[in-house]
Design a protein around this motif. Structure first.
Motif, PDB file in Angstrom:
ATOM      1  N   ARG A 133       0.984  -1.089  -0.067  1.00  0.00           N
ATOM      2  CA  ARG A 133       0.211   0.104   0.202  1.00  0.00           C
ATOM      3  C   ARG A 133       0.888   0.676   0.097  1.00  0.00           C
ATOM      4  O   ARG A 133       0.800   2.406  -0.466  1.00  0.00           O
ATOM      5  CB  ARG A 133      -0.935   0.162   1.249  1.00  0.00           C
ATOM      6  CG  ARG A 133      -1.980  -0.734   1.134  1.00  0.00           C
ATOM      7  CD  ARG A 133      -3.128  -0.618   2.470  1.00  0.00           C
ATOM      8  NE  ARG A 133      -3.852  -0.885   1.347  1.00  0.00           N
ATOM      9  CZ  ARG A 133      -5.009  -0.814   2.156  1.00  0.00           C
ATOM     10  NH1 ARG A 133      -5.537  -0.086   3.531  1.00  0.00           N
ATOM     11  NH2 ARG A 133      -6.157  -0.034   1.863  1.00  0.00           N
ATOM     12  N   SER A 146       2.959   3.697  -1.658  1.00  0.00           N
ATOM     13  CA  SER A 146       3.134   4.637  -3.035  1.00  0.00           C
ATOM     14  C   SER A 146       4.464   4.661  -3.311  1.00  0.00           C
ATOM     15  O   SER A 146       4.510   4.386  -4.380  1.00  0.00           O
ATOM     16  CB  SER A 146       3.001   6.329  -2.467  1.00  0.00           C
ATOM     17  OG  SER A 146       3.374   6.383  -1.284  1.00  0.00           O
ATOM     18  N   TRP A 147       5.515   4.550  -2.791  1.00  0.00           N
ATOM     19  CA  TRP A 147       6.557   4.099  -3.006  1.00  0.00           C
ATOM     20  C   TRP A 147       7.066   3.354  -3.889  1.00  0.00           C
ATOM     21  O   TRP A 147       7.889   2.725  -4.830  1.00  0.00           O
ATOM     22  CB  TRP A 147       8.103   4.608  -1.842  1.00  0.00           C
ATOM     23  CG  TRP A 147       8.362   3.840  -0.868  1.00  0.00           C
ATOM     24  CD1 TRP A 147       7.260   3.630   0.577  1.00  0.00           C
ATOM     25  CD2 TRP A 147       8.521   2.473  -0.444  1.00  0.00           C
ATOM     26  NE1 TRP A 147       7.918   2.991   0.983  1.00  0.00           N
ATOM     27  CE2 TRP A 147       8.234   1.823   0.311  1.00  0.00           C
ATOM     28  CE3 TRP A 147       9.699   1.926  -2.230  1.00  0.00           C
ATOM     29  CZ2 TRP A 147       9.612  -0.014   0.358  1.00  0.00           C
ATOM     30  CZ3 TRP A 147       9.970   0.225  -1.918  1.00  0.00           C
ATOM     31  CH2 TRP A 147       9.722  -0.549  -0.459  1.00  0.00           C
ATOM     32  N   GLN A 185       4.179   1.316  -5.121  1.00  0.00           N
ATOM     33  CA  GLN A 185       3.695   1.115  -6.274  1.00  0.00           C
ATOM     34  C   GLN A 185       4.679   2.102  -7.623  1.00  0.00           C
ATOM     35  O   GLN A 185       4.331   1.920  -8.305  1.00  0.00           O
ATOM     36  CB  GLN A 185       2.482   1.812  -5.464  1.00  0.00           C
ATOM     37  CG  GLN A 185       1.592   1.039  -4.760  1.00  0.00           C
ATOM     38  CD  GLN A 185       0.445   1.560  -4.437  1.00  0.00           C
ATOM     39  OE1 GLN A 185       0.099   2.929  -5.073  1.00  0.00           O
ATOM     40  NE2 GLN A 185      -0.119   1.364  -3.339  1.00  0.00           N
ATOM     41  N   LEU A 186       5.216   3.190  -6.975  1.00  0.00           N
ATOM     42  CA  LEU A 186       5.998   3.783  -8.155  1.00  0.00           C
ATOM     43  C   LEU A 186       7.480   3.367  -8.276  1.00  0.00           C
ATOM     44  O   LEU A 186       7.461   2.883  -9.786  1.00  0.00           O
ATOM     45  CB  LEU A 186       6.445   5.306  -7.834  1.00  0.00           C
ATOM     46  CG  LEU A 186       6.900   6.363  -8.709  1.00  0.00           C
ATOM     47  CD1 LEU A 186       6.812   6.376  -9.974  1.00  0.00           C
ATOM     48  CD2 LEU A 186       7.460   7.624  -8.537  1.00  0.00           C
ATOM     49  N   TRP A 221       2.325  10.125  -1.548  1.00  0.00           N
ATOM     50  CA  TRP A 221       1.055  10.788  -1.420  1.00  0.00           C
ATOM     51  C   TRP A 221      -0.419   9.701  -0.304  1.00  0.00           C
ATOM     52  O   TRP A 221       0.300   8.819   0.095  1.00  0.00           O
ATOM     53  CB  TRP A 221      -0.065  10.853  -2.779  1.00  0.00           C
ATOM     54  CG  TRP A 221       0.145   9.554  -3.369  1.00  0.00           C
ATOM     55  CD1 TRP A 221      -1.278   8.024  -3.003  1.00  0.00           C
ATOM     56  CD2 TRP A 221       0.880   8.958  -4.452  1.00  0.00           C
ATOM     57  NE1 TRP A 221      -0.638   7.202  -3.863  1.00  0.00           N
ATOM     58  CE2 TRP A 221       0.305   7.642  -4.546  1.00  0.00           C
ATOM     59  CE3 TRP A 221       1.583   9.329  -4.936  1.00  0.00           C
ATOM     60  CZ2 TRP A 221       0.577   6.966  -5.744  1.00  0.00           C
ATOM     61  CZ3 TRP A 221       2.559   8.800  -6.361  1.00  0.00           C
ATOM     62  CH2 TRP A 221       2.057   7.339  -6.173  1.00  0.00           C
TER      63      TRP A 221
END
Length: 141
Positions: free
Chosen positions: A76, A78-79, A81-82, A141
């Motif tokens: 979960r 964000s780092w 996911q990128l 985010w």
């Protein structure tokens, strides 16, 4: 302790994969001597290296990375996911190298594609982004 061992194998596999993603395209795109075609034996050896070494290293990197992310509960974040987007780009570039090496082995006289020439630089850019995200782990985010 298991986390650190898996992380060490993940980094080792990543190093081998990235070496192949940089060196193989550089050698495949090296121009032949004037008036000559690329050496089919060398092309076949490069393709064999990519198949027997670089591809398994990619699979080990992906498998171990997913295991580590799942174990740490980072999906979960964000780092991560990128980072996974950059990993998908690298996986696509790996496919480009595989396809172009097959094409060049089949037709040694064909010119190397512009995309194959760009793969080492795109690999380095993705690798820099991945390293930054993995080490800093910013909350984006």
């Amino acid at each position: 302790m298991l986390y650190l061992v898996l992380k060490a194998f993940h980094v080792t596999a990543l190093t081998v994969w990235m070496a192949g993603m940089i060196v193989v395209p550089l050698l495949l795109t090296r121009p032949p001597a004037p008036g000559r075609e690329r050496d089919p034996t060398t092309l076949a050896a490069l393709r064999g290296f990519a198949t027997r070494v670089t591809s398994p290293a990619m699979l080990a990197t992906l498998g171990l990375g997913l295991w580590l992310a799942q174990d740490a509960g980072w999906f979960r974040a964000s780092w991560l996911q990128l980072k996974l987007v950059l990993v998908l780009i690298l996986t696509g570039l790996h496919g480009v190298v595989a396809g172009q090496s097959r094409r060049l082995v089949a037709e040694p006289g064909m010119p190397a594609s512009a995309l194959l020439r760009a793969v080492p630089w795109l690999t380095l850019a993705c690798l820099a982004g991945i390293a930054l995200l993995a080490i800093v782990k910013p909350g984006l985010w």
